[in-house]
Write a protein that holds these residues in place. Structure first.
Motif, short mmCIF file in Angstrom:
data_model
loop_
_atom_site.label_atom_id
_atom_site.label_comp_id
_atom_site.label_asym_id
_atom_site.label_seq_id
_atom_site.Cartn_x
_atom_site.Cartn_y
_atom_site.Cartn_z
N ASP A 257 12.37 -2.00 13.12
CA ASP A 257 12.50 -3.08 13.96
C ASP A 257 11.64 -4.17 13.76
N LEU A 258 12.17 -5.29 13.39
CA LEU A 258 11.39 -6.46 13.18
C LEU A 258 10.85 -7.22 14.24
N GLN A 259 11.38 -6.79 15.33
CA GLN A 259 10.91 -7.22 16.81
C GLN A 259 11.36 -8.43 17.18
N GLU A 260 12.03 -9.45 16.32
CA GLU A 260 12.59 -10.54 16.43
C GLU A 260 13.33 -10.88 15.54
N PRO A 261 14.43 -11.81 15.64
CA PRO A 261 15.76 -12.16 14.61
C PRO A 261 14.57 -12.87 13.43
N THR A 262 14.80 -12.30 12.21
CA THR A 262 13.91 -12.71 11.19
C THR A 262 14.72 -13.06 9.74
N GLU A 263 14.66 -13.74 9.26
CA GLU A 263 15.43 -14.07 7.96
C GLU A 263 14.69 -13.51 6.75
N ILE A 264 15.63 -12.71 6.05
CA ILE A 264 15.19 -11.68 5.07
C ILE A 264 16.06 -11.71 3.91
N SER A 265 15.56 -11.41 2.72
CA SER A 265 16.45 -11.53 1.34
C SER A 265 15.94 -10.51 0.61
N SER A 266 15.23 -9.66 0.85
CA SER A 266 14.94 -8.45 -0.32
C SER A 266 14.32 -7.65 0.63
N VAL A 267 14.37 -6.30 0.04
CA VAL A 267 13.83 -5.10 0.53
C VAL A 267 13.39 -4.42 -0.78
N ALA A 268 12.08 -3.79 -0.68
CA ALA A 268 11.63 -3.30 -1.91
C ALA A 268 10.91 -1.93 -1.46
N PHE A 269 10.94 -0.94 -2.26
CA PHE A 269 10.14 0.35 -1.96
C PHE A 269 9.86 1.03 -3.25
N THR A 270 8.89 1.80 -3.43
CA THR A 270 8.36 2.60 -4.68
C THR A 270 8.59 4.18 -4.44
N THR A 271 9.00 4.75 -5.67
CA THR A 271 9.28 6.30 -5.55
C THR A 271 8.17 6.73 -6.45
N CYS A 272 7.89 8.05 -6.29
CA CYS A 272 7.05 8.76 -7.47
C CYS A 272 7.76 10.03 -7.94
N VAL A 273 7.81 9.86 -9.09
CA VAL A 273 8.69 11.02 -9.88
C VAL A 273 7.82 11.85 -10.71
N GLU A 274 7.71 12.96 -10.50
CA GLU A 274 7.03 14.17 -11.21
C GLU A 274 8.26 15.26 -11.58
N LYS A 275 9.08 15.29 -12.48
CA LYS A 275 10.01 16.02 -12.87
C LYS A 275 9.95 17.47 -12.87
#
Length: 774
Positions: free
Chosen positions: A670-688
């Motif tokens: 919830d960004l708590q108010e209308p907000t202009e956005i154009s990207s979403v990023a996150f990181t994963t950690c892999v240890e097979k």
């Protein structure tokens, strides 16, 4: 209490012995592990002047040794010599005596009054533990005279099996270094040394009937650099113990009431043996002693009768060296891929009438055949088998004791089947794991995160067991695997002071345990580490900080503390904090990008600097909900971890990451108010190797009312290949600018691990960190 803590920690940080000739020092009986009962006697004390003698029962060789140990300990603490004599007259002296008690043979009583000191044990071992308590009570001050306040201590261990595991296969340690490890165990009231002496990377014990085991199997041609980097050091590496050296170590331990339990790991972890005797493998070789870390697919051939003879012959010589009731035969991490295609193994399966079922494959039942064979041989010679919790697969050998390492699940299952259990879960007691989140400034380690407080908080009695089933939990042990621990100094650094927390889990009653009280007692023990020259870790004296995203105020709240309430100074611009930097005397509220750094300032020297980058985006400190549950084992602070402004490193167990298992990352912010956005990023950690995989896709949706969502991005990803790297994977999704209040992010986990992996068909873990919306 605060002043006491501050003074104690200051002493511990100095790193030298005081030298005040004739100084009187006061004993402090609140040692580690904390005794079950300490009753002070007001107005009664005894001075350990140079004329005090240590008296032991005449003709009792073990008690004579006990007396000499005590004399040696006192000399190290004070510099004075104390005479040792046989007799029964304790007045004015330290009297050691045995008062048998069959129920708790390691129980003791330590009594001090104006007439002297009496240490009474239910056995010679009990007296020895009373001596350890006295030793740890007396300050180490050269040229001093200890004054003992009147006291009566009644004490006994909670668990009969109090172990430390020592892997000498990956890296070899000399006889003297093993003895030093045993001395460390003695200081911490431990009584079982689990000695891991064979593995893929080296066979370390002489077997006279099979001389090539040490001639060939103890030597690897080189060793991989780092975490299986593909690069090698080009240096031959090896070493082994003759049977006489092993017996010397066994005797040294026995004099300190420690039993050495050897581990010959089978049927897996055997490539070093196969390098020496290739006919014992499914393919016939040739094999090399393994030069990388991990688990080799090359295992003993379960369909080969000569393998059964080999197992019997090796165990026969092992039993001749080691008089312990228990012999450990491993049974863990045995890949079945060679058995699946081996004609001999498949013929054995057919001859035994083994069938696969819903619980186990026929190859898992075949492993049970091998383990049962080993147990029958040991039982026939009056010995008992210990195996890792994989020995439950295919049915547990009838009289086996289970060592539960993959969490507590195997131990719980074994206890329900009325088998004895030793708890050694990797989630609490693997001391090759890092003990700090700041891994960049640590020696290379295998991974994980086990700080002192987590070790101390371990409770070995699972609540899911009935009181009757809990009786089968007979002990607790910490494990020290040495792929990344090449020296004794490094091993000490990984063990200490975590052993202090461990020994209180092993010895003390749960109701006597309190972490803050433990910390107040720790500096006294650390003084002994210094006197013994141990290379202990000092993280406990660093600043600890708790970072929390406050969704109501939109700030990251930082709370800091130290073991001794030393003043904490900080900066927010990345510069090094000093004594003139602002003092953190309350919770800090961070609301913009910064590099936070903090240090504890003490007269005897500053702590290491704590440093964290805090980065704000449009999602930082915003309300977030998980539409599918976070995995409980790796929940840490919960889903708010994804919007706290902090990024994790390559260690997924630090609390900077959260995990999803058997479901997906499915969150709404919830960004708590209308907000202009154009990207979403996150990181994963892999240890097979740990069953930790990347996402299988990403979908981003937006909404104004949290009811009707519009998809702005969606993409599917293929399953990971065996050649894909471990580490951090950055996922950034860009789209046309859109105005929205709510952002829904769905990232499916790996629901079925690919066929190339040992965990094929099982769900994988998904570890995710900071979601950045811009």
């Amino acid at each position: 209490m605060r002043n006491l803590l501050k003074t104690a920690a200051a002493i511990a940080m100095t790193g030298w012995l005081c030298s005040c000739s004739g100084e009187k020092t006061e004993a402090n009986y609140r040692v580690i592990p904390i005794p079950q009962e300490i009753v002070m006697a007001a107005g009664s004390e005894f001075t350990l002047s140079s004329g005090v003698k240590i008296i032991y029962p005449e003709g009792n060789e073990a008690m004579q040794r006990n007396a000499r140990y005590l004399a040696d300990y006192l000399k190290k603490a004070t510099g004075m010599d104390y005479r040792v004599e046989a007799g029964t007259e304790g007045k004015g002296n330290i009297l050691l005596q045995v008062l048998p008690d069959a129920e708790k043979p390691e129980a003791y009583q330590l009594k001090v009054n104006g007439e002297g000191v009496v240490i009474s044990g239910a056995s010679e071992a009990g007296v020895f533990y009373g001596i350890q308590t006295l030793r740890k009570s007396i300050p180490v001050v050269a040229g001093s005279t200890p004054v003992l306040a009147g006291v009566e201590i009644n004490d006994a261990p909670r668990f009969d099996y109090r172990g430390a595991h020592f892997d000498v296969s990956r890296h070899f340690f000399t006889v003297d270094e093993v003895k030093s490890f045993i001395d460390m165990m003695t200081l911490h009231n431990m009584n079982r040394l689990h000695w891991h002496i064979t593995d893929d990377q080296g066979w370390r014990i002489e077997i006279k009937k099979y001389p090539l085991l040490t001639e060939i199997g103890s030597q690897r041609k080189e060793t991989v650099i780092g975490r299986n980097s593909g690069e090698y050091d080009g240096k031959p590496y090896g070493g082994f113990y003759t049977q006489e050296q092993a017996k010397e170590i066994v005797a040294y331990a026995a004099e300190r009431y420690i039993t050495v339990i050897p581990e010959i790991d089978l049927p897996g972890h055997m490539q070093a043996a196969l390098a020496a005797y290739p006919h014992l493998g499914c393919t016939g070789g040739p094999y090399d002693v393994w030069t990388i870390w991990g688990v080799s697919d090359n295992v003993l051939c379960a369909g080969n009768d000569s393998v059964l003879t080999f197992i019997d012959d090796v165990l026969a010589e092992i039993m001749d060296i080691f008089p312990s009731e228990y012999i450990h035969i491993g049974g863990d991490e045995c890949p079945k891929v060679k058995w699946q295609t081996c004609p001999k193994c498949q013929a054995r399966i057919k001859a035994l009438g083994i069938k696969s079922d819903a619980k186990h494959s026929k190859e898992e039942y075949l492993q049970s055949f091998i383990i049962n064979h080993g147990e029958k041989f040991l039982n026939a010679h009056g010995r008992q088998m210990i195996g890792w919790d994989e020995t439950l697969e295919g049915g547990l050998a009838p009289n086996a004791t289970v060592m539960s390492w993959r969490g507590e699940g195997g131990g719980i299952e074994a206890a329900k089947q009325h088998h004895d259990v030793i708890m050694t879960p990797n989630t609490y007691l693997y001391f090759d794991y890092y003990q700090t989140k700041d891994t960049e400034n640590e020696p290379l380690g295998i991974g994980g995160y086990l700080p002192l407080e987590r070790v101390y908080g371990y409770e070995p009695m699972p609540r899911s067991l009935t009181p009757e089933e809990q009786k089968y939990i007979i002990g607790v042990q910490a494990n020290h695997w040495t792929e990344y621990i090449p020296t004794l100094s490094h091993l000490q650094y990984m063990a200490l002071p975590r052993w202090a927390a461990l020994c209180e889990v092993q010895w003390s009653s749960p109701e006597e345990k309190n972490y803050q009280d433990f910390l107040s007692r720790l500096p006294q023990l650390i003084k002994l580490y210094q006197a013994e020259g141990y290379n202990y870790a000092k993280h406990v004296f660093d600043v600890t900080a708790d970072f929390r995203a406050n969704a109501q105020t939109g700030v990251v709240e930082v709370s800091m503390k130290t073991i001794d309430n030393a003043p904490i100074h900080y900066t927010l611009d990345g510069t090094e904090p000093t004594a003139v930097s602002p003092v953190a005397d309350s919770v800090l509220a961070i609301k913009e990008n910064c590099t936070f750094r903090a240090v504890a300032v003490r007269p005897e020297g500053n702590s290491r600097i704590l440093s964290e980058k805090i980065a704000f985006s449009k999602s930082t400190c915003k309300p977030i909900v998980a539409n599918q549950p976070v995995n409980k084992q790796y929940e840490f602070k919960g889903v708010s971890t994804l919007v706290d402004g902090l990024k994790g490193n390559g260690n997924y167990k630090t609390g900077r990451w959260i995990a999803f298992y058997r479901n997906d990352m499915d969150v709404t912010i919830d960004l708590q108010e209308p907000t202009e956005i154009s990207s979403v990023a996150f990181t994963t950690c892999v240890e097979k190797g740990d069953w930790v995989f990347d996402v299988r896709g990403i979908t981003v949706e937006v909404s104004d009312d949290n009811k009707t969502f519009t998809k702005v991005f969606s993409e599917e990803y293929p399953a990971m290949k065996e050649t894909d790297r471990n580490g951090l994977y950055e996922h950034k999704q860009t789209f046309e600018p859109v105005k929205a209040r709510y952002v829904h992010i769905l990232a499916p986990s790996e629901h079925s691990i690919p066929a190339w992996h040992g965990g094929k068909g099982n769900p994988g873990f998904l570890f995710v960190d900071e979601i950045v919306i811009d």
